[in-house]
Structure formats: structure tokens, C-alpha cells
Design a protein around this motif. Structure first.
Motif, PDB file in Angstrom:
ATOM      1  N   PHE A  87       0.824  -1.204   0.000  1.00 18.49           N
ATOM      2  CA  PHE A  87       0.000   0.000   0.000  1.00 18.49           C
ATOM      3  C   PHE A  87       0.863   1.260   0.000  1.00 18.49           C
ATOM      4  O   PHE A  87       0.497   2.268  -0.613  1.00 18.49           O
ATOM      5  N   MET A  88       2.009   1.218   0.670  1.00 17.98           N
ATOM      6  CA  MET A  88       2.888   2.388   0.667  1.00 17.98           C
ATOM      7  C   MET A  88       3.422   2.667  -0.741  1.00 17.98           C
ATOM      8  O   MET A  88       3.532   3.818  -1.151  1.00 17.98           O
ATOM      9  N   TYR A  89       3.727   1.612  -1.486  1.00 20.19           N
ATOM     10  CA  TYR A  89       4.137   1.814  -2.879  1.00 20.19           C
ATOM     11  C   TYR A  89       2.997   2.429  -3.690  1.00 20.19           C
ATOM     12  O   TYR A  89       3.219   3.302  -4.533  1.00 20.19           O
ATOM     13  N   SER A  90       1.766   1.988  -3.429  1.00 18.91           N
ATOM     14  CA  SER A  90       0.621   2.547  -4.145  1.00 18.91           C
ATOM     15  C   SER A  90       0.499   4.046  -3.903  1.00 18.91           C
ATOM     16  O   SER A  90       0.298   4.834  -4.830  1.00 18.91           O
ATOM     17  N   ARG A  91       0.630   4.429  -2.645  1.00 17.97           N
ATOM     18  CA  ARG A  91       0.525   5.847  -2.321  1.00 17.97           C
ATOM     19  C   ARG A  91       1.722   6.630  -2.864  1.00 17.97           C
ATOM     20  O   ARG A  91       1.581   7.781  -3.292  1.00 17.97           O
ATOM     21  N   TRP A  92       2.883   6.009  -2.862  1.00 11.68           N
ATOM     22  CA  TRP A  92       4.080   6.667  -3.396  1.00 11.68           C
ATOM     23  C   TRP A  92       3.923   6.946  -4.884  1.00 11.68           C
ATOM     24  O   TRP A  92       4.217   8.052  -5.360  1.00 11.68           O
ATOM     25  N   GLU A  94       1.120   7.175  -6.523  1.00  8.13           N
ATOM     26  CA  GLU A  94       0.068   8.170  -6.684  1.00  8.13           C
ATOM     27  C   GLU A  94       0.600   9.573  -6.409  1.00  8.13           C
ATOM     28  O   GLU A  94       0.320  10.518  -7.161  1.00  8.13           O
ATOM     29  N   MET A  95       1.377   9.726  -5.340  1.00 10.16           N
ATOM     30  CA  MET A  95       1.926  11.038  -5.017  1.00 10.16           C
ATOM     31  C   MET A  95       2.912  11.499  -6.086  1.00 10.16           C
ATOM     32  O   MET A  95       3.007  12.696  -6.383  1.00 10.16           O
ATOM     33  N   SER A  96       3.639  10.562  -6.682  1.00 10.23           N
ATOM     34  CA  SER A  96       4.556  10.921  -7.768  1.00 10.23           C
ATOM     35  C   SER A  96       3.787  11.539  -8.932  1.00 10.23           C
ATOM     36  O   SER A  96       4.240  12.519  -9.543  1.00 10.23           O
ATOM     37  N   VAL A  98       0.871  13.091  -8.685  1.00 10.79           N
ATOM     38  CA  VAL A  98       0.388  14.394  -8.242  1.00 10.79           C
ATOM     39  C   VAL A  98       1.512  15.438  -8.323  1.00 10.79           C
ATOM     40  O   VAL A  98       1.302  16.570  -8.768  1.00 10.79           O
ATOM     41  N   ILE A  99       2.712  15.034  -7.908  1.00 12.08           N
ATOM     42  CA  ILE A  99       3.859  15.944  -7.977  1.00 12.08           C
ATOM     43  C   ILE A  99       4.152  16.331  -9.422  1.00 12.08           C
ATOM     44  O   ILE A  99       4.409  17.506  -9.738  1.00 12.08           O
ATOM     45  N   SER A 100       4.089  15.349 -10.326  1.00 13.08           N
ATOM     46  CA  SER A 100       4.332  15.638 -11.742  1.00 13.08           C
ATOM     47  C   SER A 100       3.303  16.619 -12.284  1.00 13.08           C
ATOM     48  O   SER A 100       3.637  17.539 -13.051  1.00 13.08           O
ATOM     49  N   THR A 101       2.040  16.441 -11.882  1.00 11.84           N
ATOM     50  CA  THR A 101       0.997  17.364 -12.314  1.00 11.84           C
ATOM     51  C   THR A 101       1.252  18.767 -11.787  1.00 11.84           C
ATOM     52  O   THR A 101       1.115  19.766 -12.516  1.00 11.84           O
ATOM     53  N   THR A 102       1.638  18.862 -10.524  1.00 11.96           N
ATOM     54  CA  THR A 102       1.937  20.172  -9.932  1.00 11.96           C
ATOM     55  C   THR A 102       3.116  20.837 -10.621  1.00 11.96           C
ATOM     56  O   THR A 102       3.104  22.044 -10.894  1.00 11.96           O
ATOM     57  N   ASN A 127      -5.688  13.745 -12.543  1.00 14.99           N
ATOM     58  CA  ASN A 127      -5.233  12.998 -11.370  1.00 14.99           C
ATOM     59  C   ASN A 127      -6.364  12.172 -10.772  1.00 14.99           C
ATOM     60  O   ASN A 127      -6.169  11.022 -10.353  1.00 14.99           O
ATOM     61  N   LYS A 128      -7.539  12.750 -10.712  1.00 17.17           N
ATOM     62  CA  LYS A 128      -8.697  12.049 -10.153  1.00 17.17           C
ATOM     63  C   LYS A 128      -9.033  10.812 -10.980  1.00 17.17           C
ATOM     64  O   LYS A 128      -9.307   9.733 -10.434  1.00 17.17           O
ATOM     65  N   ARG A 129      -9.000  10.959 -12.300  1.00 23.15           N
ATOM     66  CA  ARG A 129      -9.314   9.821 -13.165  1.00 23.15           C
ATOM     67  C   ARG A 129      -8.291   8.704 -13.006  1.00 23.15           C
ATOM     68  O   ARG A 129      -8.639   7.520 -13.024  1.00 23.15           O
ATOM     69  N   LEU A 130      -7.020   9.082 -12.857  1.00 27.41           N
ATOM     70  CA  LEU A 130      -5.984   8.080 -12.641  1.00 27.41           C
ATOM     71  C   LEU A 130      -6.244   7.292 -11.363  1.00 27.41           C
ATOM     72  O   LEU A 130      -6.137   6.064 -11.335  1.00 27.41           O
ATOM     73  N   ARG A 131      -6.584   8.018 -10.307  1.00 27.51           N
ATOM     74  CA  ARG A 131      -6.837   7.361  -9.021  1.00 27.51           C
ATOM     75  C   ARG A 131      -8.049   6.434  -9.119  1.00 27.51           C
ATOM     76  O   ARG A 131      -8.019   5.308  -8.618  1.00 27.51           O
ATOM     77  N   GLU A 132      -9.101   6.893  -9.775  1.00 29.50           N
ATOM     78  CA  GLU A 132     -10.300   6.067  -9.916  1.00 29.50           C
ATOM     79  C   GLU A 132     -10.023   4.834 -10.764  1.00 29.50           C
ATOM     80  O   GLU A 132     -10.540   3.743 -10.478  1.00 29.50           O
ATOM     81  N   THR A 133      -9.216   4.992 -11.803  1.00 29.66           N
ATOM     82  CA  THR A 133      -8.871   3.855 -12.652  1.00 29.66           C
ATOM     83  C   THR A 133      -8.141   2.789 -11.851  1.00 29.66           C
ATOM     84  O   THR A 133      -8.409   1.586 -11.989  1.00 29.66           O
ATOM     85  N   ARG A 134      -7.215   3.222 -10.996  1.00 28.98           N
ATOM     86  CA  ARG A 134      -6.495   2.269 -10.140  1.00 28.98           C
ATOM     87  C   ARG A 134      -7.431   1.603  -9.142  1.00 28.98           C
ATOM     88  O   ARG A 134      -7.378   0.384  -8.922  1.00 28.98           O
TER      89      ARG A 134
END
Length: 349
Positions: A87-92, A94-96, A98-102, A127-134
């Protein structure tokens, strides 16, 4: 141990432990007369997992569902730690994203000295669509349940529709396409029981593999202990960037939608070294027109079994996969091995 002991050990308050108990995440035993809560070592591991998942942002309801699933598999310390790592890899990952988008937003402001609010919304929605797809992936096939008989299911000969025809021969062709050299590092993505990974081990390759099913991984460890196995998903490979000379995957991507396949291909790109290779052997159609015409042909034949199995899985649109690989910087070659299995060879340019 009592609640005060476990609270001291995990550096949390007894109140927090009672909260997790009220939410049904832990169920410590209670003494018959005193009413005190008594916690086992497994309760400690389970509670540590809950704390870690909460710290990385997982909602209580999702933790409850996840732990209920794991109750049907393993309850060891190793398993709880693997669950936390996955799960930590999943969040990592995802945050990567988000950082790229920012970063993209910042660069646009620097370049244009302003940014259209509509563009900000568009980036946020991406970003939202990516998260929902996952998050929308569900194991409809219950791989934990079939793990102990998976090898027999994919290798047995039977009449009628058989997506795993020539299974062993196809895995051999994947190895041949990879052309591994001793000492290379490889990843079997969606390793299952390790049938592909074990072939590379025999070639002197240092092999790793991941799968979302703990029971499939258990079978892999029993058969091929030399393979480094990790619990993980196609949307967040549990490995760091540039770890592998090649990634190979067989009979796994057809459990993902086309949008989910795009995320998986990006993860393949992330973990490959410069010049790394990616080899995919899976169920595909050349394109949507090919898929439609083939299904029409099966309907004319009255082959309801084949239609049902095709619709139950997400056979890839090969043209879309090749386009995505091209956008990720891969040079590709492709060939068809059977009626449904295609092999894609790709190298980072």
C-alpha cells in the motif's frame, strides 16, 4: 498483553485502540471474569498494519475490507508487513503523479505568466481519473481461491474454448524473445505461481515477481524459492525506478481494462533501466474492428462459450497498446502466436 501494554509498545493511546476495536478492525480476546482486553502477537501485527495504512491515508472502511480479505489468506508477520509495503508503494506512485501534475502547472505559469482556471481543473481531473482507474480494479476471478489448482487449470488439455492452449510453449517463446543473459535482473509482472519466472531462473537471471494474490505468491515461493516475490499490483509495482534489465508478463494484462493497462505499461517503463526490454504475451485483438468481426463470427457459429469467456476478460486492443508504448518511448515489434495470444517485444529507445 493488556491494552496498556500494546499502547505503550506501539506508541499510541488506549483510546485509539478502542476506536479501532469499535470499527471492527481488531477483535482482542476478553477475560471471562475481569473483562480486560488481552492482545496476542498477531493482534500487535494487525494493529501495526492498521496504523501504517492510516498514516498513508487509507480510509477506515477500506482498511476493514482489506483486512477481511486477508483473513481468508495468511495472518503472519511477514504477510502484514508485505501488505503495508504494497500500500505504501501505491501511495508513493500516486503522489509521484500528483507531484508531476503540480510541476506541470508551475512550468505553465512560468512560461505563460498565468494559467487558465480551466487548465487547472483539467489537470486536477486527470489525477482524479488516474486514481479512480487504479481503485476500480476488482479480482472477479478470485485468484486466492484457485491458486492451488492454477497450474493444472492452465496446462490441462480439454475440448472447447481454451485460452491457455500451448501454454508452456508460449512461455518458452517469451523467454526466447527476452534473450536473457546470466546475471541480468528481470521482473515477472503478475507472476502468479511463478511458471514464467522459474524459466528465467534456469537461465541464470536474478528474478523478482509480484502479484496481488497472497495465495498465488505462496505457491510461487513453494515451487521457486529463488524468485524474490512481493505483494503488489499492476498500478504500483513494489520496486524502485530503473531496477530491471527486462520486464516480462504473461496471461495477466487481460484482467485489466484498456485504461488500466495504460497505467500498468507506465509502471513497466518506470522500473526498467535505460535500454530495458518489455515482453508481453497475452490475449489480444489487433484492434476494435478485429474484435467486433471475430465476435460476430463466433455468434454466427453459435459458440456461446467462447463469447462468454471473451466478454468476461479484457482482451487487449493491440493497436492501443502499441500506441501507448510508443508514447512511453519504446520501439516495438509484434507477432501473433495463437488465435488469441499475441507477443509484443519492446525496448526503450
Amino acid at each position: 498483553m493488556q491494552i496498556k501494554d500494546i499502547a505503550r509498545r506501539l506508541h499510541i493511546t488506549p483510546r485509539a485502540i478502542r476506536f479501532y476495536e469499535e470499527k471492527g478492525l481488531i477483535q482482542p480476546k476478553k477475560a471471562d471474569e475481569s473483562g480486560y482486553r488481552y492482545f496476542s502477537e498477531e493482534d500487535v501485527w494487525r494493529l501495526q498494519t492498521i496504523i501504517t495504512l492510516r498514516e498513508v491515508g487509507m480510509p477506515i472502511d477500506d482498511i476493514r475490507e482489506l483486512l477481511q480479505e486477508q483473513n481468508e489468506t495468511e495472518g503472519s508477520l511477514l504477510h502484514y508487513l508485505e501488505l503495508q509495503r504494497s500500500f505504501m508503494y501505491s501511495r508513493w506512485v500516486e503522489m509521484s503523479k500528483v507531484i508531476s501534475t503540480t510541476e506541470a502547472m508551475i512550468e505553465r505559469v512560468k512560461r505563460d505568466d498565468r494559467i487558465d482556471p480551466g487548465a487547472l481543473y483539467e489537470l486536477a481531473e486527470a489525477n482524479k481519473r488516474l486514481r479512480e482507474t487504479r481503485d476500480n480494479w476488482v479480482d472477479r476471478w478470485n485468484f486466492n481461491h484457485i491458486a492451488d489448482k492454477y497450474d493444472e487449470l492452465v496446462t490441462r488439455e480439454h475440448d472447447g474454448f481454451n485460452t491457455h492452449a500451448f501454454y508452456n510453449e508460449i512461455l518458452d517463446q517469451v523467454v526466447e524473445a527476452v534473450a536473457p543473459t546470466p546475471g541480468e535482473s528481470g521482473l515477472d509482472a503478475g507472476t502468479g505461481t511463478g511458471n514464467l519466472a522459474s524459466r528465467f531462473i534456469k537461465k541464470g537471471v536474478h528474478m523478482s515477481g509480484f502479484d496481488q494474490s497472497p495465495q498465488m505468491l505462496l505457491q510461487c515461493r513453494r515451487k521457486s524459492p529463488e524468485v524474490e516475490t512481493k505483494l503488489g499490483t499492476f498500478f504500483a509495482f513494489p520496486f524502485l525506478e530503473n531496477d530491471f534489465d527486462f520486464v516480462a508478463t504473461s496471461y495477466a494484462l487481460h484482467h485489466l481494462t484498456d485504461d488500466q493497462k495504460q497505467l500498468a505499461l507506465a509502471e513497466c517503463r518506470r522500473v526498467l533501466k535505460p535500454g530495458g526490454r518489455l515482453i508481453i504475451a497475452d490475449l489480444m485483438f489487433v484492434d476494435q474492428e478485429h474484435r467486433s468481426s471475430h465476435l460476430d463470427h463466433l455468434r454466427q457459429q453459435g459458440n456461446e462459450e467462447a463469447i462468454s469467456q471473451i466478454l468476461d476478460r479484457c482482451y487487449a486492443d493491440r493497436s492501443r497498446m502499441l500506441a501507448e508504448l510508443d508514447s512511453l518511448g519504446f520501439v516495438t515489434e509484434v507477432r501473433q502466436l495463437t488465435t488469441y495470444v499475441h507477443l509484443i517485444w519492446a525496448r526503450l529507445g
